[in-house]
Every structure is written in C-alpha cells, then in structure tokens.
Enzyme design. Structure first.
Site, mmCIF file in Angstrom:
data_model
loop_
_atom_site.group_PDB
_atom_site.id
_atom_site.type_symbol
_atom_site.label_atom_id
_atom_site.label_comp_id
_atom_site.label_asym_id
_atom_site.label_seq_id
_atom_site.Cartn_x
_atom_site.Cartn_y
_atom_site.Cartn_z
ATOM 1 N N ASN A 92 0.569 -1.210 -0.382
ATOM 2 C CA ASN A 92 0.212 -0.086 0.260
ATOM 3 C C ASN A 92 0.855 1.505 -0.096
ATOM 4 O OD1 ASN A 92 -1.986 2.182 0.750
ATOM 5 N ND2 ASN A 92 -2.642 1.654 2.457
ATOM 6 N N LYS A 137 0.119 3.825 -0.366
ATOM 7 C CA LYS A 137 -0.301 5.425 0.347
ATOM 8 C C LYS A 137 -0.302 6.522 -0.431
ATOM 9 C CE LYS A 137 -0.084 2.994 4.883
ATOM 10 N NZ LYS A 137 -0.355 2.414 6.152
ATOM 11 N N HIS A 157 -9.475 1.570 4.632
ATOM 12 C CA HIS A 157 -8.367 1.436 5.759
ATOM 13 C C HIS A 157 -8.588 2.099 6.710
ATOM 14 C CE1 HIS A 157 -3.985 2.347 6.568
ATOM 15 N NE2 HIS A 157 -3.464 1.891 5.617
ATOM 16 N N GLU A 166 -7.096 5.068 7.772
ATOM 17 C CA GLU A 166 -6.629 6.219 7.600
ATOM 18 C C GLU A 166 -8.089 6.603 6.543
ATOM 19 O OE1 GLU A 166 -3.155 5.388 5.515
ATOM 20 O OE2 GLU A 166 -1.730 4.944 7.692
ATOM 21 N N GLU A 170 -5.457 -5.211 9.726
ATOM 22 C CA GLU A 170 -4.775 -4.021 10.684
ATOM 23 C C GLU A 170 -5.089 -3.777 12.274
ATOM 24 O OE1 GLU A 170 -2.439 -2.487 6.368
ATOM 25 O OE2 GLU A 170 -4.038 -1.209 7.281
ATOM 26 N N GLY A 197 2.810 2.253 11.294
ATOM 27 C CA GLY A 197 3.303 2.797 10.776
ATOM 28 C C GLY A 197 4.579 3.586 12.300
ATOM 29 N N SER A 253 3.172 -2.785 10.369
ATOM 30 C CA SER A 253 4.571 -2.247 10.554
ATOM 31 C C SER A 253 4.993 -3.788 9.872
ATOM 32 C CB SER A 253 5.129 -2.126 12.003
ATOM 33 O OG SER A 253 4.872 -0.897 12.104
#
Ligand SMILES: O=C[C@H](O)COP(=O)(O)O
Length: 249
Positions: free
Chosen positions: A10, A12, A95, A97, A167, A173, A213
């Site tokens: 991904n 991003k 996702h 985010e 996730e 991250g 991660s």
C-alpha cells in the site's frame, strides 16, 4: 485448504507519477515469486503508468480507494469502471486512515464492497482495533462488527474471493508489529466470524492478511501462521525490502 498467499504493497500518498514508474521498474524483478500473488496498490494518479510498467510480469495493480456510485456529480471521486479500464484488479477498502481522516463508515465500506464485486475488482477490506479497544478487551467485538457490516449482502461465492486485511491501528507506521500470536489470534477470529456468517467452505477460502509494520524480518514468522495468508505492507513496500518480504521463505 492451502490458500495462495497474497502480499500487497500500500503505497499510500507517496510517489509522483514519474517516481512511481521508477519504483515499479525497480521492484519488478525483486518481487518475482510464482507462489505468491503480488499487488501494488498505488495512488490513483499513478495507476495507468504503473500498470504499464509492470506489464509482462504477474504483478497486479490495485487502487487505494474507490467510490460506490457508477458515475455522475461526485467531484474528486473515482468510479469502479474507471479503475477497471485503467487495469486495476484489487482495491483497498476501509483502510483505517480512510476511516479516521475521511470519515468512512462500515456502511460506506459495505457499499464499496458490493460495487467492487459487481465490477470484478477484488476488495481488500481492512479492519482493526485501536490500542484503547485492545486494552478494553473489545478487539474482537469491534472487528466482528466491521466484518459483519462490511460483508452485508455479499454472497458466499463473492466472499470466497475476497481479501480481509487485519491491521491493528496501533501497529500501523509505528514500528510496533503485533506479536505473531496476537496477529494469528485475531486472523483466526476473523475466519471464525466468516464461518458463522457464511459457512466453513467460505471461511476456508477467504484470504486474510496481516498489516502493521511488516518488514523483511517479521514477515517469515507472520506468514507461516495458519490463518495469515500474506500481508498488506505500507512503509516497507516503497523499498527494495518489499522483494525480501515477497520472497519471505
Ligand atoms: O496498509 C498498510 C498498513 O497501513 C501498514 O502500514 P505500515 O506497514 O507502514 O505500518
């Protein structure tokens, strides 16, 4: 059932079109692995160029989001037909985010899931708990709701082809990978939830990734777990390290 592993990057909001082509060309030989489905999920503006750059390989191109309407006055949105025409085979939906910064709800994700199937795009539906939810002991309650609502009105045959990415938000991250045991436990819980909603055959066929991660050091143990069928990789998918992750064995 031996499920085929799927390892997706991904990207991003990284890489301009010219940078994206350079990265795709760099990664193309490094991610060669006939035993694994490899997907580059890239920013919308990079899709056409990356699809062109990976031609002749088995790498598939994915999008990071998609709207649930066919066309019309939805300024700034991208339709499923546009993605298909550009060469997209997979789309990341829900996702964390997008849920956090753009207010996407489980209901939005469900509408997008149904649309993706209608257009033969394979959804990679993300789910995962916050640190607070983990500490409160409600991880599975929260994820079961995300999965159950996300899959509403999705048929068993469609669900069998879907990908779910687990996730944990606290691991994205942050450099904090969930322990292998934590990741396996939740992925097994998601599979049990799919068995409840559908049946054992569907639960057995659906592919569940871990994301958060993931790196070349953690991938081998994570991907060896019985309920982890690959990974959704953020930061490490932008580097040559992604080749090592894809060739984790
Ligand atoms: O979609 C990918 C995830 O958000 C993981 O990102 P990360 O590998 O940078 O933690």
């Amino acid at each position: 059932m031996a499920r085929r592993k799927i390892i997706a990057g991904n990207w991003k909001m990284n890489k301009t079109p010219s940078e994206a082509v350079a990265l795709a060309v760099e990664l193309k030989p490094l991610v060669a692995n006939e035993d694994v489905d490899v997907v580059f999920c890239v920013p919308a503006i990079d899709i056409v160029l990356v699809a062109e750059a990976v031609k002749g390989s088995s790498i598939k191109v994915g999008a990071e989001n998609m709207y649930f309407e066919e066309s019309g006055a939805y300024t700034g949105e991208i339709s499923p037909a546009m993605l298909v025409d550009a060469g997209v085979k997979y789309v990341i939906l829900g996702h964390s985010e997008r849920r956090e910064y753009f207010g996407e709800t489980n209901e939005d994700v469900n509408k997008k899931m149904l649309k993706a199937f209608e257009h033969n795009i394979t959804p990679i539906m993300c789910c995962g708990e916050t640190l607070e939810q983990r500490e409160q002991g409600v991880t599975m309650d929260f994820i079961r709701q995300q999965v159950k609502v996300g899959f509403q009105n999705v048929t068993a045959d469609q669900a069998k082809t879907a990908v779910i990415a687990y996730e944990p938000i606290w691991a994205i991250g942050t450099g904090k990978t969930a322990t292998t045991a934590q990741a396996q436990e939740v992925c097994a819980g998601i599979r049990a939830c799919i068995a409840e909603v559908y049946d054992e055959a569907t639960a057995d066929a659906i592919r569940i990734q871990y994301g958060g991660s993931v790196n070349a050091a953690t991938a081998p143990e994570l991907f060896a777990q019985p309920d982890i069928d690959g990974g959704l990789v953020g930061g490490a998918s932008l580097k040559a390290e992604f080749g090592k992750i894809v060739n984790y064995k």
